[in-house]
Design an enzyme around this catalytic site. Structure first.
Site, PDB file in Angstrom:
ATOM      1  N   CYS A 106       0.832  -1.211   0.000  1.00 30.86           N
ATOM      2  CA  CYS A 106       0.000   0.000   0.000  1.00 30.86           C
ATOM      3  C   CYS A 106       0.863   1.256   0.000  1.00 30.86           C
ATOM      4  CB  CYS A 106      -0.948   0.006   1.205  1.00 30.86           C
ATOM      5  SG  CYS A 106      -2.137  -1.337   1.194  1.00 30.86           S
ATOM      6  N   ASN A 107       1.962   1.211  -0.748  1.00 36.80           N
ATOM      7  CA  ASN A 107       2.863   2.357  -0.829  1.00 36.80           C
ATOM      8  C   ASN A 107       3.478   2.385  -2.224  1.00 36.80           C
ATOM      9  OD1 ASN A 107       4.870   4.340  -0.529  1.00 36.80           O
ATOM     10  ND2 ASN A 107       5.211   3.800   1.614  1.00 36.80           N
TER      11      ASN A 107
END
Length: 873
Positions: free
Chosen positions: A424-425
């Site tokens: 999630c980055n």
């Protein structure tokens, strides 16, 4: 990038060099309690598990849950919005926990207010919606939203709220911020109060990089500008990752907004977070919605509303999760009792990370090539610049990246729990892996989405591997991980590659034995493989319930002259042609043993009754051999004439299950298969008790109902013919799986080359064929030629080839014994150029329902090659 491997022949960093001499007692544990005692008393459920995903979620200690449960059993906690004695108890306890949280971050209610949320994501959304944006006027008179590219998705997502308010969003790279910091002061108009918001993480959840907390005051004072615009800057410090293993002093670093998630710190409860708001900013926040508990007064028929005075009461819509808040109290108690505080945790976890980083970065192949590529902005010099996270990709000896999905599957075979992907980055993933915006879009067009297992596109990585440590992590955990990398990449888990801990605890025979046993247990399994196949899967003549007796009408019409038991796992004689069906299998119960046939009816969902049943746990979740290897020892036999399925297992009396139930008496229940919703019904308490006794856990047998059809998902680039909708049973991907004996033979040769003495065939052909759990086994002229096919006819039936089957860890399970051997997956990965695929999926493109259709052993297989089929790797 940091993390380049040391030169050829370099010695791994000795353990004492990794150690911070200021904290030698941490070698034994926290205070007077050793880590072994801590693990045994509080985390016994870990047993032989190596858990290295603490950045994703840390683990709760047993005493926290015990004391929390005891608290609930001894007290009555009512809704805090009521006025009863039980409600007052809840309200006062919640307020006490608020003080405890603020004290944990070295601040007080005079400086900060705390709003409970469902997590850090909800806290971020609250800031985006409540921030006093100014959107009217020319561009230079509008608020700005800026964020570091190395931010979690939930921070980047704030820009959608800003966009809806006509606010400009700007992504700033870490390099840009460091360059601005070096340049020094920027022009600032002290009279301009136009509000801007800058967000950055205290710790990157991708690489563990820790960004300077000094940025907070520099940005707020105007000495460091993310963008050169006049106005007043506010700072949101995303602390969710950072505070899981480090202390945060808000008295020294006064960010305006600090979102956190408590499960990152304690492991329990989940679904509870908080937003800490600097009281100097709180009066500026706006609110467009009000829920229960936030109103001091309002009218239902008129636009009249007065909010409660405190920040928490204004923004906590509805009743908070007050029992979870009470659980936090026991979380703080346990953490302080077991570790002595966050300072000790920070030192301990960083030491483990630095030790692992130093050793991992020193590993090299015999040609001097590095084994891993580490993605880091530091050399792990101190906890101030680096958290206990190591992000990397595994390389082969030519420097090519091995997909993270394959690394994850191999790690699970060693019972190592880690995380893969982009975490999630996306911003940090792009920066470290060199992925351009165009490449991200290209990956998406190729079918890759966040969270899937598509790890390579055109040889380029879409993500990486991450390990992270928690306060209960040990040096044995770190060494077990390092030995896993060595065993799978350098061929031996030899101790010479792994520097040993210089502590008394790590030197004990039991500690070293635990690590070594963990690595070699599966290796010993392959030595004890049974020579004979006694489960009835391959030698049906050994069972009174064989195919010939169960289906006499079918066996009489078979068009092969071979007895089905004589060549059950071999290749039929060449007189059947270069491509022909040698074996047919169906798997009536998902993940259970195969049922071999010579001729079998075909239905709309595939072979009749193939994967029509599945075993589920007490929560209704499907069990597979990955969780329960003993499923392969459960042998189903189908008798079409008697309309029953007979289920057998060693040590158990056979049990019968009807093929169909009376639809008027069954109760439909909902289940899921590969995220698809399916209608099922329970097959009864009798078979449930039988399965529960054999597997040693509560479980049920359920069958797919005909009330709801499950349609196959269309693959990227695969258009099904107009008017044809393929339906599935409880299979994962497609109606049929076909494998080629020539392909199996090639793998067989790779696997058995390790038997230097030639005295024992470690992986017989029968064993290998059964591991791949195919429906159709065919003889072929070349290995893996089936992957070049576009369509195929088998006897009178026509199929579309849907693509290769990407394999998981189940191929490492011996289907006759339930034993595990990692070599199968690793050798397949090596022989297929790191793409662990084997066999192809088939789907009907047409099926004449006016007359019965059958698949038979001996049928000719006629393939249609893909257009412009190139060389297969």
């Amino acid at each position: 990038m940091a993390g380049e491997a040391a030169g050829p022949g370099a010695e791994p960093l000795a353990f004492p060099q990794c150690w911070d001499p200021s904290a030698p007692r941490l070698a034994r544990g926290y205070g007077q309690r050793s880590l072994r005692e801590l693990r045994e008393s509080e985390f016994g459920r870990l047993a032989e598990t190596i858990y290295l995903d603490h950045a994703g979620a840390t683990l709760f200690p047993q005493s926290q849950l015990t004391n929390f449960t005891k608290d609930l059993m001894e007290n009555v906690y009512g809704n805090p919005h009521s006025q009863s004695i039980s409600s007052k108890l809840t309200h006062d306890t919640v307020e006490q926990v608020r003080y405890r949280v603020l004290a944990h971050f070295h601040t007080t209610p005079e400086d900060y207010s705390m709003v409970f949320t469902s997590g850090s994501t909800a806290a971020l959304k609250l800031v985006a919606e409540a921030f006093p944006w100014v959107s009217r006027g020319p561009e230079n008179s509008k608020s700005q939203f800026c964020y570091l590219t190395d931010n979690h998705t939930s921070v980047v997502g704030m820009r959608k709220v800003a966009e809806a308010m006509d606010i400009t969003s700007t992504a700033v790279s870490p390099e840009d911020m460091r360059a601005a910091e070096e340049r020094g002061a920027v022009a600032c108009d002290p009279d301009c109060q136009l509000p801007h918001l800058f967000c950055y993480p205290a710790q990157s959840n991708f690489s563990g990089t820790r960004y300077p907390l000094s940025w907070i005051e520099q940005v707020k004072s105007g000495r460091l500008g993310p963008v050169d615009v006049p106005g007043k800057w506010f700072v949101l410090l995303d602390a969710a990752s950072y505070v899981s293993t480090s202390p945060l002093d808000l008295s020294a670093h006064q960010a305006d907004f600090v979102p956190i998630s408590f499960y990152k710190i304690f492991g329990f409860p989940t679904g509870l977070g908080a937003l800490l708001i600097n009281n100097r900013v709180a009066p500026l926040l706006r609110k467009s919605y009000f829920g229960g508990g936030t109103a001091a007064a309002y009218l239902a028929g008129e636009d009249f509303y007065v909010s409660r005075p405190s920040v928490a009461e204004r923004f906590e819509d509805g009743t908070i999760s007050y029992l979870d808040v009470i659980a936090l109290k026991h979380g703080f108690d346990a953490l302080e009792r077991l570790t002595g505080g966050m300072e000790n945790i920070a030192q301990h976890t960083f030491t483990l990370a630095r030790y692992t980083y130093a050793t991992l970065s020193s590993l090299r192949y015999s040609n001097g090539a590095p084994v891993v590529q580490i993605y880091s902005d530091s050399e792990f010099s101190s906890p101030e610049v680096q958290g206990p996270i190591i992000n990397f990709n595994v390389l082969d000896d030519s420097g090519n990246i091995i997909g993270y999905s394959e690394v994850d599957k191999m790690a699970s075979l060693y019972n190592i729990h880690l995380r893969t992907g982009c975490f999630c980055n996306t911003g940090a993933c792009q920066r470290h892996l060199g992925i351009s915006n165009e490449m991200v879009k290209k990956y998406f067009e190729a079918g890759h989405v966040c969270g899937d297992n598509i790890d390579l596109v055109d040889g380029q990585p879409t993500g990486s591997v991450r390990i992270s440590f928690g306060y209960m992590s040990t040096f044995e955990d770190a060494q077990a991980f390092l030995r896993f990398i060595i065993a799978t990449r350098l061929g031996s888990p030899g101790d010479q590659h792994v520097p040993q801990a210089s502590t008394e605890e790590a030197r004990t025979p039991s500690a070293e034995g635990k690590v070594q046993d963990m690595l070699t247990a599966a290796g010993r399994d392959c030595i004890s493989l049974q020579k004979g196949m006694d489960s009835g899967v391959w030698n049906n003549s050994s069972s009174t319930m064989n195919t010939m007796s169960l289906c006499p009408t079918l066996s009489k019409t078979t068009n092969t002259q071979q007895t089905p038991t004589e060549e059950a796992a071999g290749i039929l004689p060449g007189d059947l042609g270069p491509h022909s069906v040698t074996n047919l299998y169906l798997y009536p119960i998902k993940s259970c043993a195969a049922f071999e046939v010579t001729r079998w009816p075909v239905g709309n969902q595939g072979l009749l009754y193939d994967r029509s049943w599945m075993v589920v746990n007490h929560n209704g979740i499907c069990l597979s051999q990955k969780q329960e290897p003993r499923l392969c020892l459960i042998q189903p036999f189908i008798n079409l004439q008697q309309r029953i399925m007979v289920i057998k297992a060693k040590g158990m009396e056979p049990i019968e299950v009807p093929l169909e139930e009376d639809n008027e008496r069954i109760q439909i229940c909902q289940s899921r298969v590969c995220t698809d919703r399916v209608n099922t019904y329970d097959c009864g308490e009798k078979i449930s008790s039988w399965l529960s006794k054999f597997l040693g856990r509560p479980c049920h047998l359920i069958k797919q109902s005909s009330n709801l059809q499950r349609n196959a998902k269309k693959k990227q680039g695969k258009d099904q013919p107009v008017g044809i909708t393929a339906t599935l049973s409880l299979v994962n991907e497609a109606q049929y799986l076909l494998i080629n004996t020539s392909s199996i033979l090639e793998l067989h040769q790779h696997l058995n080359t390790s038997d230097e003495n030639g005295k024992e065939e470690l992986f017989p052909m029968k064993d290998l064929i059964s591991r791949f759990r195919a429906n159709i086994i065919m003889s072929g002229t070349k290995a893996f030629e089936e992957e070049k096919w576009d369509e195929v006819s088998i006897g009178p039936l026509h199929f579309q080839v849907m693509g290769p089957c990407h394999r998981c860890q189940m191929i490492c399970i011996n289907q006759q014994t339930g034993q595990l051997n990692q070599d199968v997956f690793q050798k397949l990965s090596e022989s297929r150029t790191r793409k662990v695929k084997f066999g192809v999926y088939l789907m009907h493109t047409s099926l004449d329902s006016s007359s019965p259709c059958f698949l038979s052993v001996g049928s000719q297989v006629v393939p249609v090659l893909k257009e412009n089929a190139g060389h297969h790797d």
